[in-house]
Motif scaffolding. Structure first.
Motif, short mmCIF file in Angstrom:
data_model
loop_
_atom_site.label_atom_id
_atom_site.label_comp_id
_atom_site.label_asym_id
_atom_site.label_seq_id
_atom_site.Cartn_x
_atom_site.Cartn_y
_atom_site.Cartn_z
N ILE A 157 8.48 53.32 18.68
CA ILE A 157 9.05 51.97 18.62
C ILE A 157 9.60 51.65 17.23
CG2 ILE A 157 8.52 49.52 18.93
CD1 ILE A 157 8.69 51.21 21.50
N TYR A 158 9.02 52.21 16.19
CA TYR A 158 9.46 51.90 14.82
C TYR A 158 10.94 52.23 14.59
CZ TYR A 158 9.77 51.88 9.76
OH TYR A 158 10.16 51.64 8.48
N PRO A 159 11.46 53.40 15.01
CA PRO A 159 12.90 53.64 14.84
C PRO A 159 13.77 52.68 15.65
CG PRO A 159 11.76 55.69 15.26
CD PRO A 159 10.77 54.59 15.47
N VAL A 160 13.27 52.23 16.80
CA VAL A 160 14.00 51.24 17.60
C VAL A 160 14.13 49.95 16.80
CG1 VAL A 160 13.96 49.88 19.73
CG2 VAL A 160 13.26 52.28 19.78
N PHE A 161 13.03 49.56 16.15
CA PHE A 161 13.03 48.37 15.30
C PHE A 161 14.08 48.52 14.19
CE2 PHE A 161 11.56 46.31 11.42
CZ PHE A 161 11.33 45.01 11.85
N LEU A 162 14.11 49.67 13.53
CA LEU A 162 15.08 49.89 12.45
C LEU A 162 16.51 49.89 12.96
CD1 LEU A 162 13.36 52.66 10.30
CD2 LEU A 162 13.60 50.23 9.77
N PHE A 163 16.72 50.48 14.12
CA PHE A 163 18.05 50.55 14.73
C PHE A 163 18.61 49.15 14.98
CE2 PHE A 163 20.35 50.85 18.90
CZ PHE A 163 21.50 51.45 18.42
N PHE B 29 17.50 46.41 13.67
CA PHE B 29 17.53 45.69 12.40
C PHE B 29 18.85 45.94 11.68
CE2 PHE B 29 16.87 45.40 7.82
CZ PHE B 29 16.45 44.09 7.72
N VAL B 30 19.31 47.18 11.67
CA VAL B 30 20.58 47.51 10.99
C VAL B 30 21.74 46.79 11.68
CG1 VAL B 30 22.23 49.39 10.56
CG2 VAL B 30 19.82 49.71 10.04
N ILE B 31 21.74 46.79 13.00
CA ILE B 31 22.82 46.09 13.72
C ILE B 31 22.73 44.59 13.45
CG2 ILE B 31 23.73 45.55 16.01
CD1 ILE B 31 22.73 48.34 16.88
N SER B 32 21.51 44.04 13.44
CA SER B 32 21.34 42.62 13.16
C SER B 32 21.81 42.28 11.74
CB SER B 32 19.86 42.22 13.31
OG SER B 32 19.43 42.42 14.62
N TRP B 33 21.53 43.15 10.80
CA TRP B 33 21.95 42.93 9.43
C TRP B 33 23.47 42.91 9.33
CZ3 TRP B 33 19.58 41.06 5.41
CH2 TRP B 33 20.17 41.16 4.18
N MET B 34 24.14 43.81 10.05
CA MET B 34 25.62 43.82 10.04
C MET B 34 26.15 42.51 10.61
SD MET B 34 26.84 47.70 10.98
CE MET B 34 26.41 47.56 12.68
N ILE B 35 25.49 41.99 11.64
CA ILE B 35 25.93 40.74 12.25
C ILE B 35 25.70 39.56 11.30
CG2 ILE B 35 25.40 39.10 14.11
CD1 ILE B 35 24.79 41.58 15.86
N LEU B 36 24.53 39.53 10.67
CA LEU B 36 24.19 38.41 9.78
C LEU B 36 25.07 38.39 8.54
CD1 LEU B 36 22.28 36.04 9.36
CD2 LEU B 36 20.76 37.59 8.14
N THR B 37 25.40 39.53 8.01
CA THR B 37 26.18 39.59 6.77
C THR B 37 27.68 39.53 7.02
OG1 THR B 37 26.11 42.01 6.77
CG2 THR B 37 24.39 40.84 5.51
N PHE B 38 28.10 39.46 8.27
CA PHE B 38 29.53 39.38 8.58
C PHE B 38 30.11 38.05 8.11
CE2 PHE B 38 32.89 37.83 11.36
CZ PHE B 38 33.83 38.83 11.19
N ILE C 130 27.61 54.12 13.90
CA ILE C 130 26.24 53.65 13.62
C ILE C 130 25.48 53.41 14.91
CG2 ILE C 130 24.92 51.67 12.76
CD1 ILE C 130 26.93 51.54 10.43
N VAL C 131 26.12 52.78 15.88
CA VAL C 131 25.44 52.48 17.14
C VAL C 131 25.10 53.77 17.88
CG1 VAL C 131 25.74 51.45 19.42
CG2 VAL C 131 26.36 50.16 17.38
N TRP C 132 26.06 54.65 18.05
CA TRP C 132 25.80 55.84 18.85
C TRP C 132 24.94 56.86 18.11
CZ3 TRP C 132 25.97 55.56 23.76
CH2 TRP C 132 26.80 54.63 24.36
N PHE C 133 25.14 57.03 16.80
CA PHE C 133 24.29 57.95 16.04
C PHE C 133 22.85 57.44 16.02
CE2 PHE C 133 22.40 59.50 12.06
CZ PHE C 133 22.49 60.88 12.29
N GLY C 134 22.67 56.13 15.86
CA GLY C 134 21.32 55.56 15.88
C GLY C 134 20.66 55.76 17.23
#
Length: 195
Positions: free
Chosen positions: A175-181, A183-192, A85-89
């Motif tokens: 900048i919008y895709p950077v925001f989404l990128f 956001f996805v990582i933040s969501w994985m952290i928050l839901t851990f 996810i990190v590298w593909f994003g």
């Protein structure tokens, strides 16, 4: 002849392995400082490397790893999933930037996006520590606050380096895709939640 000798003296081929590792670690540390104190600077872009992003990605993936004995019933992300996810994003954002006419190289963009994961890695560390306490609404609110602050920090840090590399009329599209990128990582952290 004099310039040839000076060039040979600055070569790193005769450098010891310890000196090479220390030089690279100092360079990674300086780039971490650029992310922690974001300001418009070309240092991160000019002297790009992928050591820091690799270290951060591996650290984040290891911290997101769940310690469940029965891995079939574990719903959390596995190491390879986080890594992909990190590298593909990052690659997708870089290609988007190039297609929009950005004047940044492929590896420079990967470097910046990877180093700007540092605040989110710190957020994951803080969330892991907070999860050691008793679960409850206060616990979640603390984690939410930390993740939101570090998410914003990642966005600010990455846009400080990447915004000037885009055409003025296409900055929002870059900048919008950077925001989404992030956001996805933040969501994985928050839901851990550890098992």
């Amino acid at each position: 002849m004099r310039s040839h000798i000076r060039e040979f003296d600055s070569s790193t081929l005769n450098e010891s392995v310890q000196n090479t590792i220390m030089r690279d670690l100092k360079a990674v540390g300086k780039k971490f400082m650029h992310v922690l104190y974001p300001r418009k600077s070309n240092t991160l872009l000019r002297d790009w490397d992928l050591w820091g992003p690799l270290i951060l990605c591996v650290t984040l993936a290891l911290m997101l790893q769940r310690s469940s004995i029965d891995s079939e019933k574990d719903g959390g992300p596995q190491f390879a999933e986080v890594f992909v996810i990190v590298w593909f994003g990052a690659v997708t954002i870089t290609l988007n930037s190039k297609l929009l006419g950005g004047n940044i190289s492929f590896f420079q963009s990967l470097c910046v996006l990877g180093y700007c994961i540092l605040p989110l890695t710190v957020a994951m560390l803080v969330c892991r520590l907070v999860l050691l306490a008793e679960p409850g609404p206060i616990n979640f609110m603390v984690r939410l606050f930390v993740v939101i602050v570090m998410f914003a920090w990642s966005i600010v840090a990455s846009t400080a380096f990447l915004a000037d590399s885009q055409p003025p009329n296409r900055k929002a599209l870059a900048i919008y895709p950077v925001f989404l990128f992030y956001f996805v990582i933040s969501w994985m952290i928050l839901t851990f939640t550890p098992q």
